[in-house]
Design a protein around this motif. Structure first.
Motif, PDB file in Angstrom:
ATOM      1  N   PHE A 156     -13.365  23.031 -12.712  1.00  0.00           N
ATOM      2  CA  PHE A 156     -14.741  22.947 -13.195  1.00  0.00           C
ATOM      3  C   PHE A 156     -15.453  21.729 -12.632  1.00  0.00           C
ATOM      4  N   SER A 157     -14.729  20.636 -12.445  1.00  0.00           N
ATOM      5  CA  SER A 157     -15.336  19.463 -11.836  1.00  0.00           C
ATOM      6  C   SER A 157     -15.794  19.759 -10.415  1.00  0.00           C
ATOM      7  N   ILE A 158     -14.953  20.423  -9.633  1.00  0.00           N
ATOM      8  CA  ILE A 158     -15.331  20.798  -8.267  1.00  0.00           C
ATOM      9  C   ILE A 158     -16.476  21.805  -8.297  1.00  0.00           C
ATOM     10  N   GLY A 159     -16.462  22.703  -9.277  1.00  0.00           N
ATOM     11  CA  GLY A 159     -17.556  23.664  -9.405  1.00  0.00           C
ATOM     12  C   GLY A 159     -18.885  22.983  -9.641  1.00  0.00           C
ATOM     13  N   SER A 257     -28.533  29.309 -14.856  1.00  0.00           N
ATOM     14  CA  SER A 257     -28.375  28.817 -13.492  1.00  0.00           C
ATOM     15  C   SER A 257     -26.920  28.483 -13.214  1.00  0.00           C
ATOM     16  N   PRO A 258     -26.510  28.530 -11.947  1.00  0.00           N
ATOM     17  CA  PRO A 258     -25.122  28.177 -11.613  1.00  0.00           C
ATOM     18  C   PRO A 258     -24.757  26.779 -12.099  1.00  0.00           C
ATOM     19  N   HIS A 259     -25.666  25.826 -11.910  1.00  0.00           N
ATOM     20  CA  HIS A 259     -25.381  24.448 -12.312  1.00  0.00           C
ATOM     21  C   HIS A 259     -25.200  24.347 -13.822  1.00  0.00           C
ATOM     22  N   THR A 260     -26.040  25.055 -14.579  1.00  0.00           N
ATOM     23  CA  THR A 260     -25.940  25.011 -16.039  1.00  0.00           C
ATOM     24  C   THR A 260     -24.639  25.631 -16.524  1.00  0.00           C
ATOM     25  N   SER A 261     -24.302  26.799 -15.993  1.00  0.00           N
ATOM     26  CA  SER A 261     -23.096  27.489 -16.457  1.00  0.00           C
ATOM     27  C   SER A 261     -21.844  26.682 -16.168  1.00  0.00           C
ATOM     28  N   ILE A 262     -21.748  26.116 -14.983  1.00  0.00           N
ATOM     29  CA  ILE A 262     -20.534  25.395 -14.625  1.00  0.00           C
ATOM     30  C   ILE A 262     -20.462  24.045 -15.334  1.00  0.00           C
ATOM     31  N   THR A 263     -21.614  23.413 -15.580  1.00  0.00           N
ATOM     32  CA  THR A 263     -21.629  22.140 -16.307  1.00  0.00           C
ATOM     33  C   THR A 263     -21.212  22.342 -17.755  1.00  0.00           C
TER      34      THR A 263
END
Length: 291
Positions: A156-159, A257-263
């Motif tokens: 998840f950090s890399i994501g 958003s991709p950033h929101t989901s992965i964060t």
């Protein structure tokens, strides 16, 4: 046993640092993708290791006692401190190699050495708690859980780094899709492994010698630790991260958003990591009848 908060954050941040560096090296050096994250991921790993090491010294009450502990090479503190130093030094050498545009083979070799050290450090963090006097901890499953937790946090950090640095122009759409597909697959596999190891840990507690209500499976599943287990480990540690990772760069993801989901996924696994350590300390009663 009371919750040892300095050790909770020590193992959490060390696991985050190990997982982040391992994930970065595998993705960038072994598969040759997303090399733009090599520097930032390595810096994050060093910072996480530093925070973890600082948290460990707080557990001693007086940080200067660390020097006394380092005088005993067979102690867990000595082993963990030595491995943190070696891993940190390897990451610094790796950063210098990247900075000086060293050959791919050189960066891969240094990074791979760091991967071995990081996996070993995550395992040692859990192995330090394997004690015959504490039945709930007296199993090799515990260090495997620490390794699995570090792996999930690393994915998840890399994501998050990929989502933050991704280039959306047409020339890189295919590469971005392939890279995120790898991250998704790795994260879902590590989450599944973590679930299996967690079930194995419950089985160990159920069959461990010297049974006691303080470390019983019923206390975990339906007792006063049930909220931590079902809400913190199952929901936040397994279900929510899996769902959010599936939505990572998925078309028609309902406005997420991709950033929101992965964060959110990273935040979820970090909270779950804290909850697991709370649960572990709560089960850490000793074999009282032998004292």
């Amino acid at each position: 046993m009371s919750i040892q908060w300095p050790l909770v954050f020590f193992t959490l941040f060390v696991g985050l640092g190990c997982g982040t560096f391992v994930g970065s090296v595998i993705l960038t050096e072994w598969y040759g993708k997303a090399k733009q994250i090599r520097t930032i991921s390595s810096l994050i790993a060093i910072v996480a290791l530093g925070i973890g090491g600082l948290s460990s010294t707080m557990h001693l009450g007086h940080p200067e006692r660390m020097f006394g502990a380092l005088g005993h090479p067979t102690s867990g503190i000595f082993m963990e401190s030595t491995m943190i130093f070696l891993l940190g030094l390897t990451i610094i050498i790796y950063l210098l190699a990247v900075r000086r545009n060293a050959s791919d083979a050189t960066c891969k070799l240094i990074g791979t050495i760091g991967v071995v050290l990081a996996v070993a450090l995550a395992f040692v963090n859990g192995d330090a708690y394997v004690m015959a006097a504490i039945p709930a901890w007296n199993t090799w499953i515990l260090p495997l859980l620490y390794v699995a937790s570090a792996a999930v946090m690393g994915c998840f950090s890399i994501g998050v780094l990929l989502a933050h640095t991704a280039n959306y122009d047409t020339a890189t759409i295919a590469e971005t899709a392939a890279t995120t597909s790898m991250i998704k697959r790795a994260a879902l596999i590590t989450i599944a492994i973590q679930a299996v190891v967690l079930v194995a840990y419950l089985v160990h507690i159920a069959i461990a010698p010297y049974p006691d209500v303080t470390r019983s499976v019923s206390r975990i599943l339906v007792g006063n630790l049930a909220l931590f287990f079902w809400g913190g480990l199952v929901l936040l540690g397994l279900v929510v991260p899996a769902v959010l990772m599936i939505k990572f760069y998925t078309k028609n993801a309902q406005g997420i958003s991709p950033h929101t989901s992965i964060t959110l996924g990273l935040a979820s696994v970090l909270v779950a990591g804290i909850v697991f350590r709370i649960l572990m300390f709560s089960l850490g009663s000793s074999i009282k009848q032998l004292f």
